[in-house]
Motif scaffolding. Sequence first.
Motif, short mmCIF file in Angstrom:
data_model
loop_
_atom_site.label_atom_id
_atom_site.label_comp_id
_atom_site.label_asym_id
_atom_site.label_seq_id
_atom_site.Cartn_x
_atom_site.Cartn_y
_atom_site.Cartn_z
N ALA A 50 0.63 -1.25 0.05
CA ALA A 50 -0.18 0.06 0.01
C ALA A 50 0.76 1.25 0.03
O ALA A 50 0.41 2.34 -0.59
CB ALA A 50 -1.03 0.04 1.20
N GLN A 51 2.01 1.21 0.78
CA GLN A 51 2.96 2.39 0.73
C GLN A 51 3.32 2.93 -0.41
O GLN A 51 4.02 3.94 -0.77
CB GLN A 51 3.91 2.46 1.96
CG GLN A 51 4.79 1.08 1.65
CD GLN A 51 4.65 -0.01 2.62
OE1 GLN A 51 3.48 -0.44 2.51
NE2 GLN A 51 5.46 -0.51 3.18
N THR A 52 3.34 2.03 -1.65
CA THR A 52 3.76 2.28 -2.78
C THR A 52 2.77 2.67 -3.93
O THR A 52 2.83 2.91 -5.01
CB THR A 52 4.55 1.00 -3.44
OG1 THR A 52 3.45 0.01 -3.64
CG2 THR A 52 5.49 0.39 -2.85
N LEU A 53 1.57 3.52 -3.47
CA LEU A 53 0.47 3.62 -4.10
C LEU A 53 0.88 4.79 -5.01
O LEU A 53 0.40 4.67 -6.12
CB LEU A 53 -0.58 4.19 -3.01
CG LEU A 53 -1.85 4.82 -3.96
CD1 LEU A 53 -2.74 3.92 -4.78
CD2 LEU A 53 -3.03 5.38 -2.75
N ASP A 54 1.65 5.87 -4.65
CA ASP A 54 2.03 6.88 -5.50
C ASP A 54 2.88 6.46 -6.66
O ASP A 54 2.55 6.91 -7.75
CB ASP A 54 2.79 8.11 -4.62
CG ASP A 54 1.66 8.81 -3.60
OD1 ASP A 54 0.50 8.58 -3.81
OD2 ASP A 54 2.12 9.30 -2.87
N LYS A 55 3.67 5.68 -6.49
CA LYS A 55 4.52 5.04 -7.20
C LYS A 55 3.81 4.37 -8.34
O LYS A 55 4.00 4.51 -9.75
CB LYS A 55 5.70 4.35 -6.87
CG LYS A 55 6.86 3.76 -7.78
CD LYS A 55 7.78 3.08 -7.11
CE LYS A 55 8.65 2.45 -8.27
NZ LYS A 55 9.80 1.49 -7.87
N LEU A 56 2.71 3.61 -7.85
CA LEU A 56 2.17 2.57 -8.73
C LEU A 56 1.12 3.53 -9.65
O LEU A 56 0.96 2.96 -10.80
CB LEU A 56 1.37 1.67 -8.05
CG LEU A 56 2.14 0.49 -7.49
CD1 LEU A 56 1.46 -0.50 -6.50
CD2 LEU A 56 2.75 -0.53 -8.65
N SER A 57 0.62 4.58 -8.83
CA SER A 57 -0.28 5.55 -9.59
C SER A 57 0.33 6.05 -10.93
O SER A 57 -0.26 6.25 -12.01
CB SER A 57 -0.93 6.46 -9.00
OG SER A 57 -0.27 7.10 -8.14
N GLY A 61 -0.84 4.79 -14.26
CA GLY A 61 -1.66 5.96 -14.83
C GLY A 61 -3.17 5.96 -14.33
O GLY A 61 -3.80 6.02 -15.03
N PHE A 62 -3.13 5.55 -13.19
CA PHE A 62 -4.56 5.77 -12.40
C PHE A 62 -4.52 6.69 -11.26
O PHE A 62 -3.34 7.06 -11.03
CB PHE A 62 -4.98 4.19 -11.91
CG PHE A 62 -4.21 3.69 -10.80
CD1 PHE A 62 -4.55 3.89 -9.39
CD2 PHE A 62 -3.00 2.93 -11.09
CE1 PHE A 62 -3.62 3.62 -8.24
CE2 PHE A 62 -2.45 2.57 -9.96
CZ PHE A 62 -2.58 2.77 -8.88
N SER A 63 -5.64 7.20 -10.97
CA SER A 63 -5.75 8.15 -9.90
C SER A 63 -5.91 7.39 -8.49
O SER A 63 -6.62 6.44 -8.34
CB SER A 63 -6.87 9.08 -10.06
OG SER A 63 -7.19 9.71 -8.82
#
Length: 453
Positions: A50-57, A61-63
């Motif tokens: 979960a802590q990689t959300l920003d990187k994965l987004s 290319g998702f919000s």
Amino acid sequence: MSGSQRPTAAISHVFRGTFIHSTQETAVQILEDALLGVDTGGKIAFIGKAQTLDKLSRTFGFSPSQVTQLKQHEFLMPGMVDTHIHASQYSFAGTALDMPLLQWLNTYTFPVESRFKDLEFANRVYTEIVKRTLRNGTTTACYFATIHTDASLLLAQITNDFGQRALVGKVCMDRNNAVEDYKENLQESQEETCRFIAELLNKKYPLVKPVVTPRFALSCSGAMLGQLGALAKNNRLHIQSHISENEEEVKLVKELFPESESYTDVYHKYNLLTDKTVMAHGCHLSDKELDLFRETGASLSHCPNSNISLCSGMLNVRNVLKHKVKLGLGTDVAGGYSASMLDAVRRALDTSKVLTIQDPDYDTLTFEEVFRLATLGGSQALSLDEKTGNFEVGKDFDALRVNVAAPGAPIDLIENEAPKILLEKFLNLGDDRNIVEVFVAGKKVVPFTGPAE
């Protein structure tokens, strides 16, 4: 857990919460506070912390606002795989369990199956069984239909319309049937089976495929078995049948095929044991027969409810696994009275415990092992594990959203339990009320919506 990912199409779903699945090495793997992304093609695009959300987004290319947060008592698990079910027997499920197999077939089963020449009757039964299995979390089913080509094609259409992944088999049988209007001759069976396969393949359903289906050795002449073996080989098709379900059947097969070493050898001689074969039951297979299953890559479907209900026998699952034979679970409706794979899980555990009562040295199955049989094991048994069975990146997203604390469901949570306890409670106590959403190849198929309903 590593942040697994692959280049992908656009993202359609992202879930955050607890994911529970099996791997080849681990019967139950629990990923807490994790992210799972599904692309527009229905495949798992990434799994990460979960802590990689920003990187994965950014990468995909998702919000972050797109993320669906699972509730406290919810988890995602792979869809369950029913490796053996008779869709045509659903109308009398829960009744008619007072006879052993062969008498049961002639008294109850064949008369009902003969009614499927009536497409209106077939439509009613097949619609209900597909809805029932999907609601109970069966994302993949390996169906026996009947000898009727058009009704069997109708079953395939219904599974496609509801979005279930399925193998559908037109049954083939040309002897040993007391119901006169429910059998085929050799030429008719060959022509109709070829028509069934050609018409179903021509539909190009994305998730529904034909499976070559000799009913079992007692119902098929050697000539028919040979025809079907050649048909499956020439078209690289799946094969399903029954084997060594009860002792009377095994004895009669030996009398009918005296030239064969064993029941397994009968199928092997006719090219019906392949790495795309699933045989139901196998309660009375010898170690030598299990070796032949292993050598050919053929698999077994363990149908414990039916084995108990018809007093057929008890499969020694531990011995099957020791022989490294692929194994999944089946409901075997209507020899098994429940169309729910949760019941198959419970009866598999019960059978293992009965074997332990009989032999205290027996290595009882754990609920974790049976969870794997119901999910990844089933996909392996049907040779579909490259596409489904667990949450590996690149596989289709076949999944259940389970709420162990769903209102009105049969589980009362007294304390704040860990995910593994929630899984165990669901497997032992849960039902369709705990399964709040079902996904097949990334598409939400339960709750039902649209014209299929």
